[in-house]
Write an enzyme that holds these catalytic residues in place. Structure first.
Site, PDB file in Angstrom:
ATOM      1  N   HIS A 177       0.827  -1.208   0.000  1.00  0.00           N
ATOM      2  CA  HIS A 177       0.000   0.000   0.000  1.00  0.00           C
ATOM      3  C   HIS A 177       0.864   1.263   0.000  1.00  0.00           C
ATOM      4  CE1 HIS A 177      -2.935   2.993   1.250  1.00  0.00           C
ATOM      5  NE2 HIS A 177      -2.226   3.235   2.322  1.00  0.00           N
ATOM      6  N   HIS A 182       1.199   5.389  -2.038  1.00  0.00           N
ATOM      7  CA  HIS A 182       1.666   6.706  -1.599  1.00  0.00           C
ATOM      8  C   HIS A 182       2.921   7.203  -2.311  1.00  0.00           C
ATOM      9  CE1 HIS A 182      -1.254   7.265   1.588  1.00  0.00           C
ATOM     10  NE2 HIS A 182      -1.024   6.023   2.017  1.00  0.00           N
ATOM     11  N   GLU A 222      -6.110   9.057   0.947  1.00  0.00           N
ATOM     12  CA  GLU A 222      -6.339   7.602   0.926  1.00  0.00           C
ATOM     13  C   GLU A 222      -7.350   7.158  -0.134  1.00  0.00           C
ATOM     14  OE1 GLU A 222      -4.487   5.474   2.250  1.00  0.00           O
ATOM     15  OE2 GLU A 222      -3.518   6.514   3.908  1.00  0.00           O
ATOM     16  N   SER A 241      -3.468   0.839  -4.310  1.00  0.00           N
ATOM     17  CA  SER A 241      -2.741  -0.349  -3.840  1.00  0.00           C
ATOM     18  C   SER A 241      -3.630  -1.582  -3.756  1.00  0.00           C
ATOM     19  CB  SER A 241      -2.129  -0.075  -2.468  1.00  0.00           C
ATOM     20  OG  SER A 241      -3.144   0.166  -1.507  1.00  0.00           O
TER      21      SER A 241
HETATM   22  N1  TIH Z   1      -7.147  -1.381   1.422  1.00  0.00           N
HETATM   23  C1  TIH Z   1      -5.806  -0.994   1.054  1.00  0.00           C
HETATM   24  C2  TIH Z   1      -5.141  -2.096   0.237  1.00  0.00           C
HETATM   25  O1  TIH Z   1      -5.661  -3.192   0.145  1.00  0.00           O
HETATM   26  O2  TIH Z   1      -4.079  -1.853  -0.315  1.00  0.00           O
HETATM   27  C3  TIH Z   1      -4.964  -0.701   2.262  1.00  0.00           C
HETATM   28  C4  TIH Z   1      -5.484   0.456   3.076  1.00  0.00           C
HETATM   29  C5  TIH Z   1      -5.696   1.734   2.695  1.00  0.00           C
HETATM   30  C6  TIH Z   1      -6.197   2.574   3.707  1.00  0.00           C
HETATM   31  C7  TIH Z   1      -6.381   1.967   4.835  1.00  0.00           C
HETATM   32  S1  TIH Z   1      -5.887   0.353   4.644  1.00  0.00           S
HETATM   33 FE   FE2 Z   2      -2.223   5.027   3.479  1.00  0.00          FE
END
Ligand code: TIH
Ligand code: FE2
Length: 303
Positions: A177, A182, A222, A241
């Protein structure tokens, strides 16, 4: 004791916020939720070896000293395989689903399926491109400390890999992620300006303001979307991600709304999978300007 005159001001309610003066005063050890202890609904809950490995990796973050290189982590074959799957599947969707700023920065990092990149190498690229850096953290960091880090152009990043049983989506941050979601965005100067504004506002924010800033962060950094020539593209790291969420955001199943920092944002939902609502920006320029207006008001305590 003399009685206070009626209508006289009472004791000051708000506890004084002492803003950190440097990154050294930003604590990276207050870890919330999953990171501290895996909950029963976490995919790694029944995997003791996974939990032990997570504790080993957490130690690297707790003992890291600011100013020294992020310690190298030798990933296990199963972790590398999980990273490879996430990279392969997300990369197929990026050309059609990711915003143009992401697509411009992504090649800079030379991601390969057969090795998990080291935080230090990526941090060096970011320092060169935008002056941002990566500091290791053991899990989901306390919101005030996390947001304060942004004011010092510092992004707190986890180093462990999500559980191999669910590569397409994880309920918490992991290295896939951070690196796919990011890092490429943090190589874009306009985007960084927007994120920096949130960080600056957090320095003097009271508890209530921290929660609003956290939600603002959540619905932009996010899970934000941006409009590009009539279509919506992902810039939010939680979407970029997750190959499951990348497909979901275009499926027409989620509600879309225009982003405005002054509106009351809904509660963040960590627990129930893909988002049901996304906020859409017109441009990063526009969002940075709107955020600046909001944050200036917040600094004057007018919000
Ligand atoms: N759900 C995202 C992923 O599977 O890559 C990870 C997260 C983003 C924000 C909070 S957890
Ligand atoms: Fe994040």
């Amino acid at each position: 004791l003399p009685k206070a005159a009626p209508g006289a001001p009472g004791p000051v309610q708000q506890t004084q916020v002492i803003a950190p003066l440097s990154l050294n005063q930003v604590d990276n050890s207050k870890i919330l939720g999953f990171g501290a202890d895996l909950a029963e609904d976490h995919p790694g809950f029944h995997d003791d070896a996974y939990k032990l490995r997570r504790m080993d990796i957490a130690r690297l973050a707790y003992t890291h000293q600011i100013g020294s290189a992020v310690p190298e982590l030798v990933y296990l074959p199963q972790e590398t395989a999980t990273w490879g799957t996430v990279l392969r599947e997300t990369s197929q969707l990026y050309p059609t689903h990711a915003c143009k700023e992401f697509l411009a920065s992504f090649p800079m990092f030379d991601f390969r399926e057969d090795s998990v990149p080291q935080l230090e190498a990526l941090s060096s690229i970011l320092r060169r491109e935008t002056g941002w850096q990566i500091r290791p953290v053991a899990g989901l960091l306390h919101p005030r400390d996390f947001l304060n880090g942004l004011a010092f152009n510092t992004f707190h990043s986890t180093q462990y890999v999500r559980h191999h049983s669910r590569p397409m989506y994880t309920p918490e941050p992991d290295v896939c992620h951070e690196l796919l979601g990011h890092v490429p965005m943090l190589a874009d100067p306009k985007y960084c300006e927007m994120v920096h504004n949130i960080g600056l506002a957090s320095l003097h924010a009271n508890e209530k303001q921290i929660w609003h800033l956290t939600k603002m962060y959540w619905y932009t950094v996010e899970f934000g979307l941006i409009r590009e020539q009539g279509r919506i593209c992902a810039f939010g790291a939680g979407i970029l991600s997750s190959f499951g969420e990348l497909e979901h955001m275009r499926s027409g199943q989620a509600e879309l709304r225009a982003f405005d920092p002054f509106i009351t944002l809904p509660k963040m939902d960590y627990k129930s999978g893909y988002q049901k609502l996304y906020y859409v920006l017109d441009s990063f320029d526009d969002a940075a300007a709107k955020l600046k207006v909001y944050c200036d008001k917040l600094k004057l305590n007018a919000i």
